[in-house]
Structures are given as structure tokens and as C-alpha cells.
Design a protein around this motif. Structure first.
Motif, PDB file in Angstrom:
ATOM      1  N   PRO A 242       0.808  -1.232   0.000  1.00 44.60           N
ATOM      2  CA  PRO A 242       0.000   0.000   0.000  1.00 44.60           C
ATOM      3  C   PRO A 242       0.835   1.273   0.000  1.00 44.60           C
ATOM      4  O   PRO A 242       0.494   2.251  -0.679  1.00 44.60           O
ATOM      5  CB  PRO A 242      -0.827  -0.131   1.287  1.00 44.60           C
ATOM      6  N   GLU A 243       1.912   1.277   0.756  1.00 42.11           N
ATOM      7  CA  GLU A 243       2.744   2.478   0.803  1.00 42.11           C
ATOM      8  C   GLU A 243       3.381   2.760  -0.544  1.00 42.11           C
ATOM      9  O   GLU A 243       3.410   3.909  -1.014  1.00 42.11           O
ATOM     10  CB  GLU A 243       3.816   2.317   1.887  1.00 42.11           C
ATOM     11  N   PHE A 244       3.913   1.697  -1.181  1.00 42.08           N
ATOM     12  CA  PHE A 244       4.517   1.877  -2.506  1.00 42.08           C
ATOM     13  C   PHE A 244       3.454   2.291  -3.519  1.00 42.08           C
ATOM     14  O   PHE A 244       3.702   3.130  -4.401  1.00 42.08           O
ATOM     15  CB  PHE A 244       5.197   0.580  -2.942  1.00 42.08           C
ATOM     16  N   THR A 245       2.256   1.731  -3.404  1.00 40.73           N
ATOM     17  CA  THR A 245       1.176   2.087  -4.326  1.00 40.73           C
ATOM     18  C   THR A 245       0.799   3.555  -4.192  1.00 40.73           C
ATOM     19  O   THR A 245       0.566   4.255  -5.185  1.00 40.73           O
ATOM     20  CB  THR A 245      -0.050   1.200  -4.067  1.00 40.73           C
ATOM     21  N   ASP A 246       0.770   4.064  -2.959  1.00 38.75           N
ATOM     22  CA  ASP A 246       0.464   5.484  -2.751  1.00 38.75           C
ATOM     23  C   ASP A 246       1.517   6.372  -3.400  1.00 38.75           C
ATOM     24  O   ASP A 246       1.192   7.387  -4.025  1.00 38.75           O
ATOM     25  CB  ASP A 246       0.378   5.775  -1.253  1.00 38.75           C
ATOM     26  N   ARG A 247       2.772   5.994  -3.238  1.00 39.71           N
ATOM     27  CA  ARG A 247       3.843   6.791  -3.863  1.00 39.71           C
ATOM     28  C   ARG A 247       3.733   6.743  -5.385  1.00 39.71           C
ATOM     29  O   ARG A 247       3.929   7.762  -6.069  1.00 39.71           O
ATOM     30  CB  ARG A 247       5.217   6.281  -3.419  1.00 39.71           C
ATOM     31  N   ALA A 248       3.408   5.546  -5.915  1.00 37.65           N
ATOM     32  CA  ALA A 248       3.287   5.427  -7.374  1.00 37.65           C
ATOM     33  C   ALA A 248       2.133   6.266  -7.903  1.00 37.65           C
ATOM     34  O   ALA A 248       2.250   6.946  -8.937  1.00 37.65           O
ATOM     35  CB  ALA A 248       3.103   3.958  -7.765  1.00 37.65           C
ATOM     36  N   LEU A 249       0.998   6.234  -7.187  1.00 45.70           N
ATOM     37  CA  LEU A 249      -0.144   7.034  -7.625  1.00 45.70           C
ATOM     38  C   LEU A 249       0.164   8.526  -7.552  1.00 45.70           C
ATOM     39  O   LEU A 249      -0.254   9.309  -8.421  1.00 45.70           O
ATOM     40  CB  LEU A 249      -1.369   6.706  -6.765  1.00 45.70           C
ATOM     41  N   ALA A 250       0.878   8.951  -6.517  1.00 53.13           N
ATOM     42  CA  ALA A 250       1.261  10.362  -6.416  1.00 53.13           C
ATOM     43  C   ALA A 250       2.181  10.755  -7.565  1.00 53.13           C
ATOM     44  O   ALA A 250       2.054  11.858  -8.138  1.00 53.13           O
ATOM     45  CB  ALA A 250       1.947  10.614  -5.071  1.00 53.13           C
ATOM     46  N   ALA A 251       3.102   9.856  -7.910  1.00 51.26           N
ATOM     47  CA  ALA A 251       4.010  10.147  -9.030  1.00 51.26           C
ATOM     48  C   ALA A 251       3.241  10.204 -10.350  1.00 51.26           C
ATOM     49  O   ALA A 251       3.508  11.064 -11.203  1.00 51.26           O
ATOM     50  CB  ALA A 251       5.100   9.083  -9.098  1.00 51.26           C
ATOM     51  N   ILE A 252       2.277   9.270 -10.526  1.00 50.25           N
ATOM     52  CA  ILE A 252       1.461   9.286 -11.746  1.00 50.25           C
ATOM     53  C   ILE A 252       0.654  10.586 -11.830  1.00 50.25           C
ATOM     54  O   ILE A 252       0.533  11.201 -12.889  1.00 50.25           O
ATOM     55  CB  ILE A 252       0.527   8.061 -11.775  1.00 50.25           C
ATOM     56  N   GLU A 253       0.111  11.030 -10.684  1.00 50.94           N
ATOM     57  CA  GLU A 253      -0.649  12.281 -10.666  1.00 50.94           C
ATOM     58  C   GLU A 253       0.217  13.475 -11.055  1.00 50.94           C
ATOM     59  O   GLU A 253      -0.184  14.324 -11.866  1.00 50.94           O
ATOM     60  CB  GLU A 253      -1.244  12.496  -9.276  1.00 50.94           C
ATOM     61  N   GLU A 254       1.416  13.553 -10.493  1.00 48.07           N
ATOM     62  CA  GLU A 254       2.310  14.662 -10.805  1.00 48.07           C
ATOM     63  C   GLU A 254       2.745  14.634 -12.271  1.00 48.07           C
ATOM     64  O   GLU A 254       2.775  15.669 -12.948  1.00 48.07           O
ATOM     65  CB  GLU A 254       3.539  14.604  -9.892  1.00 48.07           C
ATOM     66  N   THR A 255       3.063  13.437 -12.756  1.00 43.13           N
ATOM     67  CA  THR A 255       3.470  13.312 -14.156  1.00 43.13           C
ATOM     68  C   THR A 255       2.330  13.695 -15.090  1.00 43.13           C
ATOM     69  O   THR A 255       2.524  14.382 -16.094  1.00 43.13           O
ATOM     70  CB  THR A 255       3.929  11.872 -14.443  1.00 43.13           C
ATOM     71  N   GLY A 256       1.112  13.250 -14.768  1.00 45.13           N
ATOM     72  CA  GLY A 256      -0.039  13.590 -15.599  1.00 45.13           C
ATOM     73  C   GLY A 256      -0.318  15.068 -15.601  1.00 45.13           C
ATOM     74  O   GLY A 256      -0.661  15.662 -16.639  1.00 45.13           O
ATOM     75  N   ARG A 257      -0.170  15.716 -14.442  1.00 41.86           N
ATOM     76  CA  ARG A 257      -0.404  17.161 -14.367  1.00 41.86           C
ATOM     77  C   ARG A 257       0.600  17.919 -15.234  1.00 41.86           C
ATOM     78  O   ARG A 257       0.246  18.860 -15.950  1.00 41.86           O
ATOM     79  CB  ARG A 257      -0.304  17.622 -12.912  1.00 41.86           C
ATOM     80  N   THR A 258       1.859  17.496 -15.175  1.00 36.87           N
ATOM     81  CA  THR A 258       2.887  18.143 -16.003  1.00 36.87           C
ATOM     82  C   THR A 258       2.601  17.941 -17.487  1.00 36.87           C
ATOM     83  O   THR A 258       2.759  18.866 -18.305  1.00 36.87           O
ATOM     84  CB  THR A 258       4.269  17.576 -15.656  1.00 36.87           C
ATOM     85  N   ALA A 259       2.167  16.719 -17.842  1.00 37.03           N
ATOM     86  CA  ALA A 259       1.860  16.436 -19.248  1.00 37.03           C
ATOM     87  C   ALA A 259       0.691  17.282 -19.735  1.00 37.03           C
ATOM     88  O   ALA A 259       0.686  17.773 -20.872  1.00 37.03           O
ATOM     89  CB  ALA A 259       1.553  14.955 -19.425  1.00 37.03           C
ATOM     90  N   LEU A 260      -0.317  17.486 -18.880  1.00 41.56           N
ATOM     91  CA  LEU A 260      -1.453  18.323 -19.260  1.00 41.56           C
ATOM     92  C   LEU A 260      -1.034  19.775 -19.472  1.00 41.56           C
ATOM     93  O   LEU A 260      -1.537  20.452 -20.370  1.00 41.56           O
ATOM     94  CB  LEU A 260      -2.541  18.240 -18.185  1.00 41.56           C
TER      95      LEU A 260
END
Length: 406
Positions: A242-260
Motif C-alpha cells: 500500500p505504501e509503494f502504491t500510494d507513492r506510485a499514484l502520487a508520481a502518476i498524478e504529478e506526471t499527468g499534471r505536467t503532461a497536461l
């Protein structure tokens, strides 16, 4: 009627045929105005008409030396010889009409404009005389009394009345043929000069280069974001932590925001709204963001950046950022979360960039030099006067870039 018989009659029902005829008749205004002064239009002889055709030539040629005369003639030719939406667009050249609407930029342009204006004067006078004479002939043949004919000696007086339509048919032929000749000569004499053609070619090349640059921006930014998202999602699912999944989701969110943000900036350029993008393209001084994104996906990135990268020239910094982004994306896409070595070195003359990662089974992820990403890196480097190489060396896939700073 069968189509082959209707073909010769089609020009007679087109509006452009008569706007071209009117364009020719307008050219007769100047010589007729001169004729009212000298030698006059009271029973003129053939010699008088020759004088009328000759006297305005120096005046018209002098007017053609004014640069704006070419623009006026070009716009008028577009409107009357090639009517349509394209004729109303003001610009240096027009691909549909082949008529320039720019002022004279050289003595060659002035000379071509002078030839055109003299041609228009003479052709307009000839068209006016022939049109009036043919109408006069038709009236005389029909039994209508005509006073002071244009050319009394040439006007028939004792021909059968049933021949009256023939001059009108000849007039229609004159309208069609004269208009086509007028349009052809206009394209020849009012067409874009060599300088204008070169300017148009350079402008088109600039637009194509800009489109290619935007396409590379989209490929690099969105490709990088999607690759990181896929890798991070796969790693989170495999880890079941769960902890690693939270970090991965946060990274995906940040990457997606930058891409947008990058997508919005590029779309603003494509729409040409006139508004400046909200943020400028990122530079190499923001490389830490790329490295953190790669690390969040599970890759072990060993990065070393030396030299004043924050002082790099703007184009070099922005393009180097995109090259690093594409190289990291390729490493994650083809090799997965493997150790990646990044070396960036800047000195007073050159910028060196190296991205290396182990190759599974000792084989390159793709044929050397293939793929749009690697091709984009080479193109970016070439535009800046540098070079880029990609190959397998000592069991590693290496992307090396060298850019001049001056």
C-alpha cells in the motif's frame, strides 16, 4: 443537348467571363479621357485612334514606377479576373490566382508593372472599339439608324437583316477570348517575383519546422508521461504494498499534471490564439524533476550534473531537457526499471549528455538509430549544430549528445 455541344457555351454563363470583360473595358478609361482633350472624339479617323492609343503610354508607364501601383493593379486583377474568396485576401502572393498584391520591391517589378499597365491600356481600348463596333454592326443590320459610327467605313449598310445576330456572336467570342488573354497576361506580369517566391518558400519552411517542433514536443512530453504511468502502475501492482502504491499514484498524478500543462501550451500554439502560453518550455535546470519521475517508477538513476546548466543558452537548455526526457523514456519503455546512468557536463564551449542503461540479454531494444524518439534526438542536435549517437557499448545502451554553446 449533349454535353459536348454545351461545353463551348459554358463560359457564357459564368460571371467571371463578364467581370474580365469589364476589367478590359476599365482599361480604356484613360485613353478615352485623353481623347476628349486631344484629338477629340468628333468623327475620329484611324490616325486619330492611333494617336489616342499612343499619347497615354508615357503617363501610364510613369505611374507604374510608384511601388503602390503594383499593389493596386494586383488587387484589382484578383477581384475582377479571379473573383472568389481567395481574391479578397491581402498578402504577398496567392496560390490560387498566381497574382501578387505586394508593392514593387525592385526595378524589375516596376518594369513588369509598366508592361502590364500599357498592355491593359491598349487591350482595353481595342476591346472597347471592337465591342462598340460589333454592337453598331448588329444595329445597322437590324435596320436601326446609328449616328456617328465608330468606323463608318467598316460598318455594313446593305447586308441582309438575318445576319444581325452574327456580330453579337462575335462579341460574345471577343468577351470570352479577351478575358482569358487578360488573365493569362496578368499571371505573367503581375505574378510573384523571385524575391517574393523565396520569401513565401521561407515562410512555408518556417511553418513546417514549427509544426515538426510541436510534434516532437507532444511526442516527448506525452510519451514520457504515459511511459512513466505504465511502468509505475505495473510496479505498484506487482509490489502489492500500500505504501509503494500510494507513492506510485502520487508520481502518476504529478506526471499527468505536467503532461497536461505541456499539452495545453502546445495546443495554444496550434490554435494561434495570440495568447502566450501560461508557462515556458522547461530547461535543463529542471532536470531534477525528470530524474525524480524516473526514480519513482522504480528505476535506479545515478545522475551527475556538472557545470553551470542554469546559465545555458535558452534553446540549448530547452532542447537538452527534451533529449534527456526522451532518452529516459526509451530506457524505461524498453528495459524497464533498470539502473540508469545520467551524466550532464557543461563547460564554456560544449554541453555533453550521456544516458546509459543495461541491455537485456545484451541486445539493443531496437535497431540502432531507429524509432521516432531517437530520430527526434538527432534532429534536435543537428538543428543546434551538434550531434547525437545511440549504440550498444560494453553491454549498455548509450545515448550520447554533444551540443555547442556558441
Amino acid at each position: 443537348m449533349p454535353a459536348p455541344f454545351l461545353t463551348p457555351l459554358r463560359p457564357l454563363v459564368r460571371a467571371v467571363t463578364y467581370t474580365r470583360w469589364l476589367h478590359l473595358l476599365v482599361g480604356a478609361v484613360v485613353p478615352l479621357a485623353v481623347a476628349l482633350i486631344y484629338p477629340g472624339l468628333s468623327a475620329p479617323t484611324l490616325v486619330d485612334w492611333l494617336v489616342v492609343a499612343t499619347l497615354p503610354v508615357p503617363l501610364v508607364a510613369a505611374v507604374a514606377l510608384v511601388p503602390s501601383a503594383r499593389r493596386a493593379e494586383g488587387l484589382q486583377a484578383r477581384l475582377m479576373l479571379f473573383p472568389g474568396k481567395h481574391a479578397r485576401v491581402r498578402g504577398a502572393t496567392d496560390g490560387d490566382t498566381g497574382i501578387s498584391a505586394a508593392p514593387s520591391a525592385s526595378w524589375t517589378d516596376r518594369g513588369r508593372t509598366a508592361l502590364w499597365m500599357v498592355f491593359r491600356l491598349e487591350a482595353g481600348l481595342a476591346t472597347w472599339l471592337l465591342s462598340v463596333w460589333l454592337v453598331q454592326c448588329a444595329l445597322v443590320l437590324a435596320g436601326v439608324s446609328v449616328e456617328e459610327p465608330v468606323a463608318e467605313a467598316l460598318t455594313p449598310s446593305s447586308a441582309p437583316a438575318f445576319l444581325a445576330p452574327l456580330p453579337l456572336l462575335a462579341l460574345l467570342g471577343l468577351v470570352v477570348a479577351g478575358g482569358r488573354l487578360d488573365a493569362r497576361v496578368a499571371r505573367r506580369l503581375l505574378g510573384p517575383s523571385v524575391k517574393e517566391r523565396m520569401a513565401a518558400l521561407e515562410d512555408r519552411t518556417e511553418r513546417l519546422l514549427e509544426r515538426n517542433r510541436i510534434a516532437r514536443e507532444l511526442h516527448d512530453s506525452l510519451g514520457h508521461a504515459l511511459t512513466l504511468a505504465v511502468v509505475q502502475a505495473g510496479a505498484a501492482r506487482a509490489a502489492k504494498d500500500p505504501e509503494f502504491t500510494d507513492r506510485a499514484l502520487a508520481a502518476i498524478e504529478e506526471t499527468g499534471r505536467t503532461a497536461l500543462e505541456d499539452l495545453e501550451r502546445v495546443l495554444l500554439l496550434l490554435r494561434e490564439t495570440g495568447r502566450r502560453p501560461a508557462g515556458a518550455s522547461p530547461g535543463l535546470d529542471e532536470a531534477a524533476r525528470l530524474l525524480d519521475s524516473a526514480r519513482s517508477s522504480g528505476a535506479r538513476v545515478d545522475a551527475e550534473i556538472t557545470g553551470p546548466v542554469e546559465d545555458l543558452p535558452g534553446p540549448v537548455s530547452r532542447e537538452a531537457y527534451r533529449m534527456l526526457q526522451e532518452a529516459l523514456t526509451n530506457a524505461l519503455r524498453h528495459a524497464g526499471p533498470v539502473p540508469v546512468t545520467v551524466r550532464v557536463t557543461a563547460d564554456g564551449t560544449r554541453l555533453a549528455l550521456l544516458v546509459a542503461n543495461p541491455v537485456p540479454d545484451g541486445r539493443p531494444p531496437a535497431a540502432p538509430g531507429s524509432g521516432s524518439g531517437l530520430r527526434g534526438i538527432r534532429e534536435r542536435a543537428a538543428l543546434l549544430g551538434g550531434e547525437a549517437r545511440s549504440a550498444v557499448k560494453d553491454g549498455e545502451w548509450r545515448v550520447e549528445v554533444s551540443l555547442p554553446l556558441r
